[in-house]
Design a protein around this motif. Structure first.
Motif, mmCIF file in Angstrom:
data_model
loop_
_atom_site.group_PDB
_atom_site.id
_atom_site.type_symbol
_atom_site.label_atom_id
_atom_site.label_comp_id
_atom_site.label_asym_id
_atom_site.label_seq_id
_atom_site.Cartn_x
_atom_site.Cartn_y
_atom_site.Cartn_z
ATOM 1 N N LEU A 111 0.855 -0.956 -0.386
ATOM 2 C CA LEU A 111 0.088 -0.178 -0.099
ATOM 3 C C LEU A 111 0.975 1.349 -0.018
ATOM 4 O O LEU A 111 1.588 1.432 1.134
ATOM 5 C CB LEU A 111 -0.439 0.461 1.311
ATOM 6 N N PRO A 112 0.372 1.844 -0.831
ATOM 7 C CA PRO A 112 0.985 3.607 -0.585
ATOM 8 C C PRO A 112 1.337 4.616 0.189
ATOM 9 O O PRO A 112 -0.319 3.944 0.749
ATOM 10 C CB PRO A 112 1.073 4.229 -1.915
ATOM 11 N N ASP A 113 2.177 5.341 0.818
ATOM 12 C CA ASP A 113 1.768 5.970 1.670
ATOM 13 C C ASP A 113 1.258 7.080 1.478
ATOM 14 O O ASP A 113 1.977 8.294 1.025
ATOM 15 C CB ASP A 113 3.095 6.075 2.670
ATOM 16 N N VAL A 114 -0.203 7.152 1.577
ATOM 17 C CA VAL A 114 -0.789 8.207 1.466
ATOM 18 C C VAL A 114 -2.300 8.455 2.166
ATOM 19 O O VAL A 114 -2.295 7.431 2.912
ATOM 20 C CB VAL A 114 -1.552 7.920 -0.160
ATOM 21 N N SER A 115 -2.339 8.936 2.032
ATOM 22 C CA SER A 115 -4.074 10.233 3.020
ATOM 23 C C SER A 115 -4.998 10.032 1.989
ATOM 24 O O SER A 115 -4.896 9.489 0.556
ATOM 25 C CB SER A 115 -3.682 11.389 3.464
ATOM 26 N N GLY A 116 -6.019 9.722 2.607
ATOM 27 C CA GLY A 116 -7.453 8.826 2.163
ATOM 28 C C GLY A 116 -8.230 7.663 2.466
ATOM 29 O O GLY A 116 -7.276 7.063 2.821
ATOM 30 N N PRO A 117 -9.028 7.384 2.802
ATOM 31 C CA PRO A 117 -9.804 6.518 3.176
ATOM 32 C C PRO A 117 -8.783 5.487 1.760
ATOM 33 O O PRO A 117 -9.724 4.019 2.906
ATOM 34 C CB PRO A 117 -11.149 6.628 3.495
#
Lengths: 225, 225
Positions: free
Chosen positions: A155-161
């Motif tokens: 999983l990429p290190d991103v914000s968001g659900p």
């Protein structure tokens, strides 16, 4: 592009579910024709379905080919990518048009599609259990666990659900059915809190409600777990 | 788009081979860094590789991400699709830009990528043989045979020497390494004359010569079959 689409599908098939998600997400009209994989020895083996798909598989999407001829596409990833190209103005199955973001979406997709699901499909289960005489459920659980661990680590290190951040994507279309299958095989999902949070966010999205197995015309509440 | 690409690869890995084929077909420069899957318990488990790929897998392609940061893509299909998007002016991995032709190419690709190869990967073989105590080679042969039968039944009715007709495509990049593996598992290939004819046509193509396991820097002529 406006054309009639028919999806040959089974309510509990995880790869049919992925394609339903892509169709509803893009808001494309389609007709569902259920193909029951178990009843009567499996409707996928009947002449009507073999003519559509010599591999006797679902999902199969019937589309318009050249000169009005009908054409058939199988393999869930091929169908989802076709929908993206045939309906470019509908909501995308990717988080953005950036090639690297698309690549990371496809990477997660393939961790489920080729890295996990093939090791729990019905044919493999039946063969290991009936012909080889081993504990097929343990085999499936082992590879679902490995697959979910791989998904989590990737999983990429991103914000968001959602898996790819703020936007639902093809990766989520693969993850949610895989989690459903993990429960069928009684895998302990406690180590996968982040994946369960993504699943919860997806369940609020209209496309996920419409595509759920329980909402399909051939849903069978009395089917064995 | 001009950037440095590094492919982490193993000479005999069929999914590494697919990616090499796509790179050579598109004429994209890249550096190969071998990762030996067997020696010293597997170089994929060393810290240097785990930092690139937490799943400890090859192939992994190192590319340029945002703001000059390095990024890593794994999963052979995700890498090949990325190459197509990142180098749109280079020769295509699809036979044409028509969405249906692309869908049929991806369908054949997935018959190998998700329908065949996962059931013969090293981890599955080792688990079935060492932990479950069954004849893993028979299991692999069974599913390679089913996979090649499916590929054959799905080939479109086109003229031309390759899977999709006149043009080499991503489908051929998956088929040729799969046939090589079929021989390693001693599958009888006599029923697959059309596939062997496609393989012969491919072997005349420069990209296929450059991408062959025997032509790799880490090729080992003394490796066990």
């Amino acid at each position: 592009m406006s054309q009639e689409l028919t999806l040959y599908s089974y309510w509990r098939s995880s790869s049919s579910w992925r394609v339903r998600l892509a169709l509803h997400h893009k808001g494309v009209d389609f007709t569902t024709v259920p193909v029951h994989l178990v009843r009567d020895g499996g409707e996928q083996h009947k002449d009507a379905h073999v003519a559509r798909n010599p591999l006797r598989q679902i999902p199969t999407l019937e589309v318009q080919g050249k000169e009005g001829k009908r054409a058939y596409i199988s393999q869930s990833v091929a169908i989802m990518e076709w929908l993206e190209e045939a309906y470019p103005d509908a909501p995308s199955i990717f988080p953005s048009a950036d090639p690297l973001q698309k690549a990371l979406t496809r990477q997660l997709t393939e961790i489920i599609n080729s890295g996990t699901q093939p090791l729990q499909n019905l044919n493999v289960i039946q063969y290991l259990r009936d012909d080889v005489g081993v504990d097929a459920k343990a085999f499936c659980r082992r590879y679902i666990q490995k697959g979910l661990e791989a998904y989590l680590a990737t999983l990429p290190d991103v914000s968001g659900p959602f898996s790819m951040g703020e936007h639902v994507s093809m990766a989520d279309f693969c993850l949610v059915p895989q989690l459903y299958n993990a429960r069928r095989f009684k895998l302990d999902l406690e180590p996968f809190a982040r994946l369960l949070a993504i699943e919860s966010a997806c369940q609020e999205v209209e496309a996920f409600k419409k595509a759920h197995p329980d909402a399909q015309p051939d849903f069978d509440a009395n089917a064995p777990a």
